[in-house]
Design a protein around this motif. Sequence first.
Motif, PDB file in Angstrom:
ATOM      1  N   ARG A 197      18.559 -49.613   5.832  1.00 57.18           N
ATOM      2  CA  ARG A 197      19.780 -49.677   6.635  1.00 57.18           C
ATOM      3  C   ARG A 197      19.774 -48.609   7.707  1.00 57.18           C
ATOM      4  NH1 ARG A 197      24.517 -51.691   3.611  1.00 57.18           N
ATOM      5  NH2 ARG A 197      23.738 -52.237   1.565  1.00 57.18           N
ATOM      6  N   VAL A 198      20.315 -48.938   8.842  1.00 53.61           N
ATOM      7  CA  VAL A 198      20.567 -47.918   9.860  1.00 53.61           C
ATOM      8  C   VAL A 198      21.639 -47.001   9.268  1.00 53.61           C
ATOM      9  CG1 VAL A 198      21.464 -47.488  12.171  1.00 53.61           C
ATOM     10  CG2 VAL A 198      19.967 -49.454  11.758  1.00 53.61           C
ATOM     11  N   PRO A 199      21.294 -45.732   9.033  1.00 49.08           N
ATOM     12  CA  PRO A 199      22.216 -44.872   8.275  1.00 49.08           C
ATOM     13  C   PRO A 199      23.241 -44.204   9.161  1.00 49.08           C
ATOM     14  CG  PRO A 199      20.222 -43.671   8.745  1.00 49.08           C
ATOM     15  CD  PRO A 199      20.063 -45.023   9.412  1.00 49.08           C
ATOM     16  N   ASP A 200      24.282 -43.691   8.543  1.00 57.28           N
ATOM     17  CA  ASP A 200      25.284 -42.933   9.263  1.00 57.28           C
ATOM     18  C   ASP A 200      25.351 -41.519   8.705  1.00 57.28           C
ATOM     19  OD1 ASP A 200      27.471 -42.623  11.109  1.00 57.28           O
ATOM     20  OD2 ASP A 200      28.707 -42.487   9.312  1.00 57.28           O
ATOM     21  N   ARG A 201      25.769 -41.397   7.451  1.00 58.75           N
ATOM     22  CA  ARG A 201      25.823 -40.067   6.857  1.00 58.75           C
ATOM     23  C   ARG A 201      25.491 -40.119   5.383  1.00 58.75           C
ATOM     24  NH1 ARG A 201      30.980 -39.412   4.738  1.00 58.75           N
ATOM     25  NH2 ARG A 201      31.214 -37.195   5.111  1.00 58.75           N
ATOM     26  N   VAL A 202      24.987 -39.015   4.906  1.00 58.64           N
ATOM     27  CA  VAL A 202      24.669 -38.867   3.495  1.00 58.64           C
ATOM     28  C   VAL A 202      25.482 -37.692   2.990  1.00 58.64           C
ATOM     29  CG1 VAL A 202      22.844 -38.314   1.835  1.00 58.64           C
ATOM     30  CG2 VAL A 202      22.328 -39.762   3.800  1.00 58.64           C
ATOM     31  N   ALA A 203      26.191 -37.899   1.895  1.00 55.47           N
ATOM     32  CA  ALA A 203      27.026 -36.822   1.350  1.00 55.47           C
ATOM     33  C   ALA A 203      26.183 -35.929   0.445  1.00 55.47           C
ATOM     34  CB  ALA A 203      28.190 -37.418   0.575  1.00 55.47           C
ATOM     35  N   GLY A 226      13.470 -32.974  11.844  1.00 54.72           N
ATOM     36  CA  GLY A 226      14.002 -31.613  11.877  1.00 54.72           C
ATOM     37  C   GLY A 226      15.252 -31.588  11.021  1.00 54.72           C
ATOM     38  N   PHE A 227      15.320 -30.648  10.089  1.00 55.54           N
ATOM     39  CA  PHE A 227      16.450 -30.570   9.169  1.00 55.54           C
ATOM     40  C   PHE A 227      17.395 -29.423   9.493  1.00 55.54           C
ATOM     41  CE2 PHE A 227      13.459 -33.236   7.000  1.00 55.54           C
ATOM     42  CZ  PHE A 227      14.230 -34.096   6.242  1.00 55.54           C
ATOM     43  N   SER A 272      31.029 -28.860   6.335  1.00 48.59           N
ATOM     44  CA  SER A 272      30.094 -28.834   7.467  1.00 48.59           C
ATOM     45  C   SER A 272      29.241 -30.095   7.501  1.00 48.59           C
ATOM     46  CB  SER A 272      29.228 -27.578   7.426  1.00 48.59           C
ATOM     47  OG  SER A 272      28.780 -27.316   6.135  1.00 48.59           O
ATOM     48  N   THR A 273      28.703 -30.362   8.666  1.00 46.66           N
ATOM     49  CA  THR A 273      27.840 -31.518   8.867  1.00 46.66           C
ATOM     50  C   THR A 273      26.537 -31.045   9.469  1.00 46.66           C
ATOM     51  OG1 THR A 273      29.738 -32.943   9.222  1.00 46.66           O
ATOM     52  CG2 THR A 273      27.651 -33.739  10.058  1.00 46.66           C
ATOM     53  N   LEU A 274      25.420 -31.459   8.881  1.00 47.73           N
ATOM     54  CA  LEU A 274      24.110 -31.028   9.347  1.00 47.73           C
ATOM     55  C   LEU A 274      23.315 -32.252   9.763  1.00 47.73           C
ATOM     56  CD1 LEU A 274      23.693 -28.785   6.202  1.00 47.73           C
ATOM     57  CD2 LEU A 274      24.229 -27.932   8.488  1.00 47.73           C
ATOM     58  N   ASP A 290      23.359 -37.862   9.512  1.00 42.19           N
ATOM     59  CA  ASP A 290      24.115 -36.638   9.246  1.00 42.19           C
ATOM     60  C   ASP A 290      24.184 -36.390   7.753  1.00 42.19           C
ATOM     61  OD1 ASP A 290      24.918 -35.609  11.710  1.00 42.19           O
ATOM     62  OD2 ASP A 290      26.581 -37.044  11.883  1.00 42.19           O
ATOM     63  N   MET A 291      23.960 -35.152   7.379  1.00 41.76           N
ATOM     64  CA  MET A 291      24.201 -34.754   5.991  1.00 41.76           C
ATOM     65  C   MET A 291      25.568 -34.078   5.987  1.00 41.76           C
ATOM     66  SD  MET A 291      21.206 -35.555   4.616  1.00 41.76           S
ATOM     67  CE  MET A 291      20.367 -34.605   3.373  1.00 41.76           C
ATOM     68  N   ALA A 292      26.512 -34.684   5.291  1.00 46.60           N
ATOM     69  CA  ALA A 292      27.874 -34.161   5.280  1.00 46.60           C
ATOM     70  C   ALA A 292      28.103 -33.414   3.975  1.00 46.60           C
ATOM     71  CB  ALA A 292      28.864 -35.307   5.416  1.00 46.60           C
ATOM     72  N   VAL A 293      28.479 -32.156   4.087  1.00 52.37           N
ATOM     73  CA  VAL A 293      28.700 -31.347   2.878  1.00 52.37           C
ATOM     74  C   VAL A 293      30.116 -31.606   2.373  1.00 52.37           C
ATOM     75  CG1 VAL A 293      28.529 -29.043   1.863  1.00 52.37           C
ATOM     76  CG2 VAL A 293      27.133 -29.618   3.865  1.00 52.37           C
TER      77      VAL A 293
END
Length: 471
Positions: A197-203, A226-227, A272-274, A290-293
């Motif tokens: 899937r075309v991703p959006d965010r991962v929690a 790049g992370f 925060s969002t990384l 996006d990795m969403a904390v």
Amino acid sequence: MTVSRRQVLVGSAALAALGRPARAQSAGRQLIPAPSRAAIIPGTRETEVWAYNDTVPGPVLRFRQGERARIAVENRLADETSVHWHGVRLPNAMDGVPHLTQPPIAPGGRFAYEFDVPDAGTFWYHPHVRSGEQVERGLAGAFIVEEREPPPVDRELVWVLDDWRLTPEATIAGDFGNRMDASHAGRLGNAVTINGRVPDRVAVEAGERIRLRLINAANARVFALGFGTLAPQVIALDGHPLEPHAPAGGRVVLGPGMRADLLIDVAAPPGSTLAVSDNFYARGSYKLVDMAVDGQRRAAPLRDPVRLPDNPLGRPDLAAAERFTIELGGGMMDPRLMRAMRERGGQPDPEMVRTMRERMAAGHIWTINGESVTGHHHAPLLTLTRGRSYVFAMNNDTAWHHPMHLHGMTFRVLRRNGEAVPHGEWRDTALLDPGERLEIAFVADNPGDWMFHCHILEHQEAGMMGTIRVS
Ligand code: C2O
Ligand code: CU
């Protein structure tokens, strides 16, 4: 060309699906390749794909190190197929190469794969029959072998990375293996996906320790991820442990077929969002996800390093090793043509140009040691003696990147352009930049005829392959 996430509405189901590893399956391992449908871009129409067990990517197959894997394949495609277990050191008859190690599995046919899994790590599976089309249509999946005592982590994520060339109607463009792709960078898609899937965010959670297993299942796309402040440690490459280290230049580079295991201790505060970005192609840098904390697992992230136990690989005896040179050639802007032209004061050599045109017209665009091989069964490129150590000095005399993959054996990466490669890298697929020289070493300890090819599938199918015989 990349489909932007802003054009894409992501449903909450997609978010949930990314939070855990792609679907795991532990018992009754059966793979059924068949036509299916998948929501590649959530919120738009479904795409007709070919899928294992109706999921794109296929189910995550999990084993414990030393276990015996038994996988029954039933082909419900209208096409012949086979399954190759990329990176797994197994007996030749189980390697899934049509005409070389087994007859292709006919439509309606079955094949039972059975082999021991000697190494822990992140591997994957895919067809080896017309893979440029079959892999692109969705046939690929993760093959995970867990350590006997896996390192404790809060969560494990498996990301099968892929890209798709979709029409505006979200159908897969049917121009497989066209000459343009074959002679340049291969088939690059316009929709990049994580687990189909075309991703959006991962929690993720603050303080959480994550093991992220990355697999590049794309036909041709190289990723350089790049992370940012997530600051991962690379703990394994192509499944094999190495000294944990921060990725060079902050980028995790994965050519097609390659894998990396990362350890991430989330140090950012809740809220925060990384962003995880891909910046491999100079002009095509984009945000992958996006990795969403959300929430907090523990107050301070863990700091103790994780060193995975080594796999039981034979160590090449470099002093006694026999050396071979492997020359990669061909493709557009062939440096050999350019050199010849320079010698002739800027005039192309008509004879060279004529042979090149003829070769290309016949689909022989790429060469290994001057040979352009497009089928799976042919005289071996090299014959090695079982038990001996070998050094391959590979020289990329082309204007393009090539992830070179060896079946059946795992090699040590010694030197890149003459410089020692750090951290003790073992691989089954190594990326060569244009003009680069790479030295690898291995023990020829697995008897049989093994494929050795570029994993840009359009390059493979246009000549950049051969077999290495170990007898
Ligand atoms: Cu992943 Cu010969 O292949
Ligand atoms: Cu290539």
